[in-house]
Design an enzyme around this catalytic site. Structure first.
Site, mmCIF file in Angstrom:
data_model
loop_
_atom_site.group_PDB
_atom_site.id
_atom_site.type_symbol
_atom_site.label_atom_id
_atom_site.label_comp_id
_atom_site.label_asym_id
_atom_site.label_seq_id
_atom_site.Cartn_x
_atom_site.Cartn_y
_atom_site.Cartn_z
ATOM 1 N N SER A 218 16.204 -0.346 -2.328
ATOM 2 C CA SER A 218 14.928 -1.084 -2.291
ATOM 3 C C SER A 218 14.715 -1.935 -3.547
ATOM 4 O O SER A 218 14.121 -3.003 -3.463
ATOM 5 C CB SER A 218 13.750 -0.127 -2.067
ATOM 6 O OG SER A 218 13.397 0.504 -3.276
ATOM 7 N N GLY B 183 9.718 -7.161 -2.820
ATOM 8 C CA GLY B 183 8.644 -6.683 -1.943
ATOM 9 C C GLY B 183 8.597 -5.183 -1.798
ATOM 10 O O GLY B 183 9.440 -4.448 -2.332
ATOM 11 N N GLY C 170 0.876 -1.188 0.000
ATOM 12 C CA GLY C 170 0.000 0.000 0.000
ATOM 13 C C GLY C 170 0.898 1.219 0.000
ATOM 14 O O GLY C 170 1.824 1.310 0.819
ATOM 15 N N LYS C 171 0.628 2.142 -0.931
ATOM 16 C CA LYS C 171 1.552 3.274 -1.075
ATOM 17 C C LYS C 171 1.704 4.073 0.223
ATOM 18 O O LYS C 171 2.805 4.470 0.594
ATOM 19 C CB LYS C 171 1.093 4.184 -2.219
ATOM 20 C CG LYS C 171 1.201 3.477 -3.558
ATOM 21 C CD LYS C 171 0.889 4.358 -4.726
ATOM 22 C CE LYS C 171 0.679 3.555 -5.991
ATOM 23 N NZ LYS C 171 1.807 2.694 -6.360
ATOM 24 N N GLY C 172 0.590 4.312 0.910
ATOM 25 C CA GLY C 172 0.658 5.085 2.154
ATOM 26 C C GLY C 172 1.523 4.382 3.187
ATOM 27 O O GLY C 172 2.456 4.964 3.754
ATOM 28 N N ALA C 173 1.203 3.103 3.425
ATOM 29 C CA ALA C 173 1.929 2.345 4.448
ATOM 30 C C ALA C 173 3.401 2.189 4.067
ATOM 31 O O ALA C 173 4.289 2.311 4.920
ATOM 32 C CB ALA C 173 1.281 0.977 4.625
ATOM 33 N N ASN C 174 3.667 1.943 2.784
ATOM 34 C CA ASN C 174 5.072 1.795 2.354
ATOM 35 C C ASN C 174 5.858 3.072 2.648
ATOM 36 O O ASN C 174 6.998 3.028 3.120
ATOM 37 C CB ASN C 174 5.152 1.518 0.844
ATOM 38 C CG ASN C 174 4.486 0.210 0.444
ATOM 39 O OD1 ASN C 174 4.220 -0.632 1.292
ATOM 40 N ND2 ASN C 174 4.204 0.057 -0.841
ATOM 41 N N ASN D 216 6.198 10.451 -11.028
ATOM 42 C CA ASN D 216 7.154 9.803 -11.934
ATOM 43 C C ASN D 216 6.848 10.296 -13.352
ATOM 44 O O ASN D 216 6.008 11.190 -13.540
ATOM 45 C CB ASN D 216 7.120 8.271 -11.792
ATOM 46 C CG ASN D 216 5.794 7.669 -12.214
ATOM 47 O OD1 ASN D 216 4.988 8.315 -12.903
ATOM 48 N ND2 ASN D 216 5.536 6.450 -11.809
ATOM 49 N N ALA E 37 7.413 -0.394 -5.220
ATOM 50 C CA ALA E 37 7.569 0.517 -4.079
ATOM 51 C C ALA E 37 8.851 1.351 -4.106
ATOM 52 O O ALA E 37 9.158 2.026 -3.125
ATOM 53 C CB ALA E 37 7.469 -0.224 -2.744
ATOM 54 N N ALA E 38 9.580 1.335 -5.242
ATOM 55 C CA ALA E 38 10.782 2.181 -5.314
ATOM 56 C C ALA E 38 10.380 3.651 -5.108
ATOM 57 O O ALA E 38 11.043 4.405 -4.393
ATOM 58 C CB ALA E 38 11.456 2.005 -6.665
ATOM 59 N N GLY E 39 9.266 4.045 -5.720
ATOM 60 C CA GLY E 39 8.773 5.417 -5.565
ATOM 61 C C GLY E 39 8.336 5.684 -4.129
ATOM 62 O O GLY E 39 8.548 6.773 -3.593
ATOM 63 N N ASP E 40 7.737 4.689 -3.502
ATOM 64 C CA ASP E 40 7.286 4.864 -2.108
ATOM 65 C C ASP E 40 8.480 5.063 -1.182
ATOM 66 O O ASP E 40 8.454 5.924 -0.296
ATOM 67 C CB ASP E 40 6.488 3.636 -1.649
ATOM 68 C CG ASP E 40 5.239 3.446 -2.477
ATOM 69 O OD1 ASP E 40 4.748 4.442 -3.038
ATOM 70 O OD2 ASP E 40 4.759 2.299 -2.578
HETATM 71 O O1 RIB Z 1 3.727 1.347 -4.902
HETATM 72 C C1 RIB Z 1 3.639 -0.035 -4.661
HETATM 73 C C2 RIB Z 1 2.352 -0.342 -3.968
HETATM 74 O O2 RIB Z 1 1.272 -0.058 -4.834
HETATM 75 C C3 RIB Z 1 2.180 -1.787 -3.575
HETATM 76 O O3 RIB Z 1 2.669 -2.061 -2.293
HETATM 77 C C4 RIB Z 1 0.689 -2.021 -3.738
HETATM 78 O O4 RIB Z 1 0.047 -2.371 -2.561
HETATM 79 C C5 RIB Z 1 0.144 -0.744 -4.352
HETATM 80 O O5 RIB Z 1 -0.459 0.073 -3.429
#
Ligand code: RIB
Length: 298
Positions: free
Chosen positions: A281, A286, A40-44, A183, A248-251
């Site tokens: 990352s 993951g 999830g972008k927020g959680a990441n 991006n 999730a590289a962006g996150d």
């Molecule tokens: O940016 C990656 C995320 O996008 C993943 O973890 C996925 O859950 C989606 O939200």
């Protein structure tokens, strides 16, 4: 002492299959490993910032199910302030189905569930208490995004908007944003300009700045980032790495940049720090599982 960062956004459980090639429509391919990871972008972004030393409050909406329970336990282990995490019996927790190919590229489908039920009325003013900077993405309802932006303007808080997944946004949402971090694809959707060289990068950054955004960072994958503000207009290059999984590289970049800015790093140092974090990352599988800790950057 760095100020508190408030991240409001999505939480998903990522169901990841690694394969050599993406299947064509209608095709079945035999893949390799399967992984179930927190995402999830927020959680990441919240986890990435916290692992890099930031003081993070995370607000998200989870379903009352096993995935939601696991996510909450994970946030606590990651030292996030979880006081304002919401739960609903009406929707399942968010899930993302992810395929990663042999080049580390991904395809993602999100079943948003509870994330898209996060309402403005569920965000008390106290979530903004002691906060210096607010980080948001676009995996929660747009009305909630609009409410958060309005609230931050009222309270004079810095907003960092990661406009992912990409969608067209009203000009009045962009006005007064402290930092936007699209991006290349998101830039094209938001500005109508494909940022493929220095000239088009300059034009798209200018587009954002003319909408009233103070600082623009366009992320360019392995090339690094393009930074544009009153002080700088330049590419900050990234170090070369071998990518295993770019999910999730962006996150991680977003979590790292807010963490660096809240520590008072200069824009160039902050970009280099965040490029390093996201570079690490992509060498791991993951989303949250790939976010580095502070000592790894050094
Ligand atoms: O940016 C990656 C995320 O996008 C993943 O973890 C996925 O859950 C989606 O939200």
């Amino acid at each position: 002492m760095p100020g508190k960062i408030l991240v409001i956004g999505s939480s998903n459980t990522d169901l990841v299959v690694k394969t050599e090639e993406f299947p064509e429509p209608g095709e079945t391919v035999l893949g390799q490993t399967f992984l179930m990871n927190p995402g999830g972008k927020g959680a990441n972004q919240a986890v990435a910032a916290s692992r890099l030393g930031a003081d993070v409050r995370f607000v998200a909406k989870l379903g009352k199910d096993v995935f939601g329970k696991e996510a909450l336990l994970g946030f606590e282990k990651e030292n996030l302030d979880t006081k304002y995490i919401l739960e609903t019996p009406d929707f399942p927790s968010g899930v993302a189905s992810i395929i990663v190919n042999g080049h580390g590229e991904n395809q993602i489908i999100v079943a948003s569930g509870a994330n898209m039920d996060l309402q403005p009325s569920e965000l008390p003013d106290t979530i903004f208490q002691d906060v210096e900077l607010v980080l948001i993405q676009l995996e929660i309802p747009i009305e909630t995004i609009a409410y958060i932006i309005e609230k931050c303007r009222e309270l004079n808080l810095k907003i960092v908007l990661n406009p992912a997944p990409a969608q067209k946004l009203d000009d009045n949402l962009l006005k007064g944003i402290y930092l936007i971090t699209p991006n290349e694809t998101e830039t094209k959707i938001l500005t109508g300009i494909l940022p493929e060289n220095e000239e088009t990068l300059k034009q798209s950054a200018l587009y954002f700045r003319e909408k009233g955004i103070e600082n623009v960072i366009i992320t360019l994958g392995k090339q690094g980032v393009y930074l544009s503000n009153d002080q700088y207009t330049q590419i900050v290059p990234a170090e070369e790495v071998i990518a295993i999984d770019t999910t999730a590289a962006g996150d991680v970049f977003n979590g790292a940049i807010v963490s660096a800015l809240s520590e008072g790093k200069d824009w160039i140092d902050a970009c280099q720090f965040a490029c390093k974090a996201s570079g690490i990352s992509v060498t791991r599988m993951g989303a949250q599982s790939s976010a580095p800790y502070q000592h790894e950057i050094k």
